[in-house]
Design a protein around this motif. Structure first.
Motif, PDB file in Angstrom:
ATOM      1  N   ARG A 167     -17.127  -0.001  14.138  1.00  0.00           N
ATOM      2  CA  ARG A 167     -17.051   0.690  15.420  1.00  0.00           C
ATOM      3  C   ARG A 167     -16.146   1.900  15.239  1.00  0.00           C
ATOM      4  NH1 ARG A 167     -14.379  -4.630  18.203  1.00  0.00           N
ATOM      5  NH2 ARG A 167     -15.925  -6.171  17.539  1.00  0.00           N
ATOM      6  N   GLU A 173     -19.407  -4.750  10.152  1.00  0.00           N
ATOM      7  CA  GLU A 173     -19.779  -4.284  11.492  1.00  0.00           C
ATOM      8  C   GLU A 173     -18.733  -3.243  11.904  1.00  0.00           C
ATOM      9  OE1 GLU A 173     -19.156  -5.989  15.899  1.00  0.00           O
ATOM     10  OE2 GLU A 173     -20.271  -7.350  14.573  1.00  0.00           O
ATOM     11  N   LYS A 228     -15.404  -7.157  11.154  1.00  0.00           N
ATOM     12  CA  LYS A 228     -15.420  -6.146  12.215  1.00  0.00           C
ATOM     13  C   LYS A 228     -14.351  -5.115  11.894  1.00  0.00           C
ATOM     14  CE  LYS A 228     -17.007  -9.290  15.864  1.00  0.00           C
ATOM     15  NZ  LYS A 228     -17.185 -10.469  14.988  1.00  0.00           N
ATOM     16  N   ALA A 278     -11.177  -7.264  16.208  1.00  0.00           N
ATOM     17  CA  ALA A 278     -11.354  -6.555  14.929  1.00  0.00           C
ATOM     18  C   ALA A 278     -10.595  -7.236  13.799  1.00  0.00           C
ATOM     19  CB  ALA A 278     -10.885  -5.108  15.061  1.00  0.00           C
ATOM     20  N   ASP A 279     -11.196  -7.225  12.612  1.00  0.00           N
ATOM     21  CA  ASP A 279     -10.549  -7.761  11.411  1.00  0.00           C
ATOM     22  C   ASP A 279      -9.776  -6.681  10.655  1.00  0.00           C
ATOM     23  OD1 ASP A 279     -11.797 -10.514  11.418  1.00  0.00           O
ATOM     24  OD2 ASP A 279     -13.605  -9.269  11.341  1.00  0.00           O
ATOM     25  N   VAL A 298     -12.718  -1.314  12.871  1.00  0.00           N
ATOM     26  CA  VAL A 298     -12.597  -0.227  13.838  1.00  0.00           C
ATOM     27  C   VAL A 298     -11.948   0.963  13.143  1.00  0.00           C
ATOM     28  CG1 VAL A 298     -11.547   0.554  15.989  1.00  0.00           C
ATOM     29  CG2 VAL A 298     -12.376  -1.786  15.788  1.00  0.00           C
ATOM     30  N   SER A 345     -12.344  -1.229  21.982  1.00  0.00           N
ATOM     31  CA  SER A 345     -12.920  -1.239  20.633  1.00  0.00           C
ATOM     32  C   SER A 345     -12.231  -2.213  19.694  1.00  0.00           C
ATOM     33  CB  SER A 345     -12.852   0.168  20.028  1.00  0.00           C
ATOM     34  OG  SER A 345     -11.529   0.492  19.623  1.00  0.00           O
TER      35      SER A 345
END
Length: 313
Positions: free
Chosen positions: A189, A187, A161, A219-220, A163, A215
């Motif tokens: 954002r 993924e 993930k 998140a990674d 962002v 958001s």
């Protein structure tokens, strides 16, 4: 190293690359990471070739890393200086490109304030062209070095993930990453002030957040973008202080992300605006200097790959 063919004459953007093309460049760059950590950094594969760095915009990281990349591969590297050139006498971009091409370079690295300029140059010259950033278009080598940084720090890209926060609408770094990272299985954002976000329709389904806190949950990777002060001073609804309060990355805000999330920033940074300086300097979380290091390796790979045909390799 025996290399699979790369089916592109130029590197003008991520948009024209497949996931396999991107992985090929990243895999080729791996050897140069180890190479660049040695005391002696000289390879002769580009010996006898000429590289022109044609930068119409100021740059520190991109220009110096391309120069280091070319010289470490043995090329003769020349930097085009706009300040003392005929550009100030009214010479057009294409006339400048044709003039430089007549000097028979083997590769031209182009950075320009106009979107699409490197593609125009590539259509006019005989040598390979690499886009080093064009207006609000793309910055493909930045996205490639970002991908390599993530892959080496986390061990993978697929399933992560990510962002990206800041001025998404005007950022060529964001545009290239929004093309590359989903292609590699991440993924993604985006987050930022509503005035600096593109329409969700233009992003092909990538989630868009005006609430950074929302958001960043889980998140990674958290990638911050430089906010141009002139944009904040020209009608944006938030001040510098408000921007930091709502969209600045702090240790407290990062706690919402995954426990081992890494922090990235393409630079230059506005410390205390989009990111706290203490967090940027925390090497256990910050991959910002890793990005700089990976930039040289990625650009060495690109120069090597795009000149192989000319070298008969």
């Amino acid at each position: 190293m025996t290399a699979a063919p790369f089916p592109h004459r130029h590197l003008l953007g991520i948009e024209g690359l497949s996931a396999d093309d991107i992985r090929f460049i990243l895999d080729e760059a791996e050897q140069w990471v180890d190479f660049n950590r040695q005391p002696r950094k000289h390879d002769k594969r580009l010996e006898g070739l000429t590289q022109f760095n044609v930068f119409f915009e100021n740059s520190t990281r991109t220009l110096f890393s391309f120069e280091a990349a070319g010289k470490r591969l043995g090329a003769t590297v020349l930097d085009f200086r706009v300040a003392g050139s005929s550009v100030h006498k009214g010479e057009s971009l294409i006339d400048t490109a044709l003039t430089l091409d007549a000097m028979r370079p083997d590769v031209m690295v182009v950075r320009h304030q106009s979107t699409g300029a490197p593609a125009e140059v590539a259509a006019a010259v005989d040598c390979a062209v690499i886009n080093a950033g064009d207006g609000t278009g793309e910055h493909p080598t930045q996205a490639l070095l970002d991908a390599l940084t993530i892959r080496r720090r986390v061990g993978r890209i697929e399933g992560l993930k990510v962002v990206i926060c800041g001025d998404i609408r005007h950022s060529r770094v964001a545009k290239s990453n929004l093309l590359s990272l989903p292609r590699l299985g991440a993924e993604v954002r985006v987050a930022g002030p509503p005035e600096l976000l593109p329409s969700p329709e233009s992003l092909g389904g990538i989630p868009v957040f005006s609430d950074f806190d929302e958001s960043i949950e889980g998140a990674d990777v958290v990638m911050m973008l430089r906010i141009q002060r002139e944009r904040l001073e020209s009608g944006l609804s938030v001040s510098l202080e408000d921007y930091h309060a709502r969209y600045g990355l702090t240790s407290e805000r990062l706690a919402r992300a995954a426990p081992d999330a890494i922090v990235m920033h393409p630079g230059p940074m506005n410390r205390g605006v989009e990111i706290d300086g203490e967090l940027a300097d925390d090497r256990s979380r910050s991959a910002i200097l890793d990005q700089v290091e990976m930039g040289v390796a990625v650009r060495m790979a690109c120069l090597d790959i795009l000149t192989r045909e000319r070298r008969g390799g």
